[in-house]
Design a protein around this motif. Structure first.
Motif, PDB file in Angstrom:
ATOM      1  N   ARG A  91      -6.202   4.788  -2.019  1.00  0.00           N
ATOM      2  CA  ARG A  91      -6.146   5.105  -0.591  1.00  0.00           C
ATOM      3  C   ARG A  91      -6.905   4.108   0.276  1.00  0.00           C
ATOM      4  O   ARG A  91      -6.461   3.762   1.368  1.00  0.00           O
ATOM      5  CB  ARG A  91      -6.705   6.521  -0.365  1.00  0.00           C
ATOM      6  N   ARG A 126      -2.045  -0.919   8.440  1.00  0.00           N
ATOM      7  CA  ARG A 126      -1.079  -1.723   9.190  1.00  0.00           C
ATOM      8  C   ARG A 126      -1.799  -2.749  10.059  1.00  0.00           C
ATOM      9  O   ARG A 126      -1.410  -3.919  10.120  1.00  0.00           O
ATOM     10  CB  ARG A 126      -0.208  -0.817  10.058  1.00  0.00           C
ATOM     11  N   PRO A 141      -4.282  10.593   5.280  1.00  0.00           N
ATOM     12  CA  PRO A 141      -3.417   9.473   4.880  1.00  0.00           C
ATOM     13  C   PRO A 141      -2.758   8.761   6.056  1.00  0.00           C
ATOM     14  O   PRO A 141      -2.544   7.546   5.999  1.00  0.00           O
ATOM     15  CB  PRO A 141      -2.377  10.141   3.979  1.00  0.00           C
ATOM     16  N   ASP A 142      -2.410   9.491   7.104  1.00  0.00           N
ATOM     17  CA  ASP A 142      -1.773   8.862   8.263  1.00  0.00           C
ATOM     18  C   ASP A 142      -2.729   7.892   8.957  1.00  0.00           C
ATOM     19  O   ASP A 142      -2.324   6.796   9.371  1.00  0.00           O
ATOM     20  CB  ASP A 142      -1.301   9.927   9.257  1.00  0.00           C
ATOM     21  N   TRP A 191       0.825  -1.213   0.000  1.00  0.00           N
ATOM     22  CA  TRP A 191       0.000   0.000   0.000  1.00  0.00           C
ATOM     23  C   TRP A 191       0.857   1.258   0.000  1.00  0.00           C
ATOM     24  O   TRP A 191       1.785   1.393   0.796  1.00  0.00           O
ATOM     25  CB  TRP A 191      -0.922   0.005   1.216  1.00  0.00           C
ATOM     26  N   THR A 192       0.544   2.159  -0.919  1.00  0.00           N
ATOM     27  CA  THR A 192       1.116   3.504  -0.902  1.00  0.00           C
ATOM     28  C   THR A 192       0.019   4.535  -0.707  1.00  0.00           C
ATOM     29  O   THR A 192       0.241   5.566  -0.080  1.00  0.00           O
ATOM     30  CB  THR A 192       1.862   3.812  -2.208  1.00  0.00           C
ATOM     31  N   GLY A 193      -1.164   4.252  -1.264  1.00  0.00           N
ATOM     32  CA  GLY A 193      -2.287   5.165  -1.104  1.00  0.00           C
ATOM     33  C   GLY A 193      -2.056   6.538  -1.689  1.00  0.00           C
ATOM     34  O   GLY A 193      -2.716   7.506  -1.296  1.00  0.00           O
ATOM     35  N   HIS A 194      -1.121   6.641  -2.642  1.00  0.00           N
ATOM     36  CA  HIS A 194      -0.799   7.968  -3.150  1.00  0.00           C
ATOM     37  C   HIS A 194      -1.875   8.511  -4.089  1.00  0.00           C
ATOM     38  O   HIS A 194      -1.878   9.698  -4.401  1.00  0.00           O
ATOM     39  CB  HIS A 194       0.571   7.957  -3.846  1.00  0.00           C
ATOM     40  N   ARG A 252      -2.943   4.859   6.791  1.00  0.00           N
ATOM     41  CA  ARG A 252      -1.739   4.022   6.915  1.00  0.00           C
ATOM     42  C   ARG A 252      -1.805   3.162   8.169  1.00  0.00           C
ATOM     43  O   ARG A 252      -1.489   1.964   8.139  1.00  0.00           O
ATOM     44  CB  ARG A 252      -0.497   4.896   6.935  1.00  0.00           C
ATOM     45  N   GLU A 253      -2.224   3.736   9.288  1.00  0.00           N
ATOM     46  CA  GLU A 253      -2.288   2.991  10.542  1.00  0.00           C
ATOM     47  C   GLU A 253      -3.368   1.912  10.480  1.00  0.00           C
ATOM     48  O   GLU A 253      -3.167   0.786  10.956  1.00  0.00           O
ATOM     49  CB  GLU A 253      -2.561   3.942  11.698  1.00  0.00           C
TER      50      GLU A 253
END
Length: 320
Positions: free
Chosen positions: A222, A292, A284-285, A148-151, A288-289
């Motif tokens: 995302r 994870r 985005p943070d 995952w980059t989610g960019h 990301r969490e």
């Protein structure tokens, strides 16, 4: 050991054939539903061998893995042996029951010598298998890695034949999700869906996409959206979690068991789901969490080693 199974579910088979056996898949000249042969878009090892019906008649088979009701007759005609009577057999049930749930009788119920293998505990609970032995072997995924980059500030859905399956796969909900966020849809026979949703055709891509490329495309987005109302447990959802994607999903069938708190948003309220998508796109943070945690949970419960170990124990039990 030589195991016969039809190429019915490419994603599930991709994990199953990672075991230590020889896997025989029927092939016919037209490569129709009963003779697809080896997969073209999944990575299968050389231990998966194509055989024609004529070749199967002359081949020793140690176990038959049935997945559709008519395969009882196919196996009898092509092998010259009756599954569960003349050759060990299990019936792998991929799906949740349809019809008069929870009174739906399973097609393998009452078949002598056959064990029904469910892929979720929800399915085992809801199918009526009578006195036929049943067990659960939950999905296992060939780990694609934490990609995952989610960019891309976009949401993604993976669904096969969304127009034919309609409300079952939540196709009617996609318009709402497309209104909440830029949405890409991947899957078999999605081309006509673009017009229905008012999306540019490029947004809906067929699942003829090689699995490797599909995973890469998913991981660029995302958030993964799973709008399915009634299914067993979508392997695309588990693949997204392995990719470390945050997920937004309906709290139906087995999803509430598969997606733990913190790994995404799981609800049967459309407003909560739409807000979940917007929230991940805006932060985005947080995405990301959540991703994870999704990957951590998927590896722990739906890892390939556990899956293959469960199947080895069952194979030894039914073939001894």
């Amino acid at each position: 050991m030589r195991i016969l199974l039809w190429h019915v579910h490419g994603s599930w088979t991709t994990s199953f054939v990672r075991g230590p056996h020889t896997y025989l898949v029927p092939v016919t000249p037209d490569r129709g539903p009963d003779g697809l042969g080896r997969a073209a878009t999944f990575d299968w090892p050389d231990s998966v061998v194509e055989l024609t019906p004529e070749q199967l008649r002359e081949t020793d088979v140690d176990l038959v893995v049935l997945q559709r009701p008519h395969e009882f007759d196919l196996a009898r005609r092509w092998l010259g042996r009756r599954p569960g009577v003349d050759v060990p057999a299990v019936y792998l049930e991929h799906n949740a029951p349809h019809g008069r749930v929870p009174d739906t009788r399973h097609p393998a119920a009452g078949r002598p010598g056959v064990t029904v293998v469910h892929v979720t505990h929800f399915n085992q609970l809801f199918w009526d298998c009578g006195a036929t032995p049943t067990t659960v072997i939950e999905h296992g995924i060939v780990d694609p890695g934490a990609r995952w980059t989610g960019h891309l500030d976009r949401a993604v859905v993976v669904v096969n034949e969304p127009l034919r399956r309609g409300r079952t796969t939540g196709t009617d909900l996609l318009r709402h999700f497309a209104g909440a966020a830029p949405l890409d849809v991947f899957g078999m026979r999605t081309e006509q869906l673009a017009a229905r949703l008012g999306l540019p055709p490029a947004r809906c891509r067929g699942r003829e996409l090689v699995q490797e490329r599909l995973h890469h495309a998913m991981a660029e987005r995302r958030v993964y959206v799973h709008p399915v109302r009634w299914t067993s447990l979508g392997l695309s959802l588990l693949e997204a979690m392995h990719l470390a994607m945050p997920v937004v999903a309906l709290a139906t069938t087995e999803v509430a068991e598969a997606v733990p708190a913190g790994a995404g948003v799981v609800s049967n309220r459309l407003d909560v789901l739409l807000e979940g998508v917007r929230g991940f796109l805006a932060d985005p943070d947080r995405a990301r969490e959540a991703g994870r945690k999704a990957r951590e949970a998927a590896l722990a419960r739906y890892g390939l080693r556990r899956f293959l170990g469960d199947w080895e124990r069952l194979i030894k039990e039914v073939t001894r």
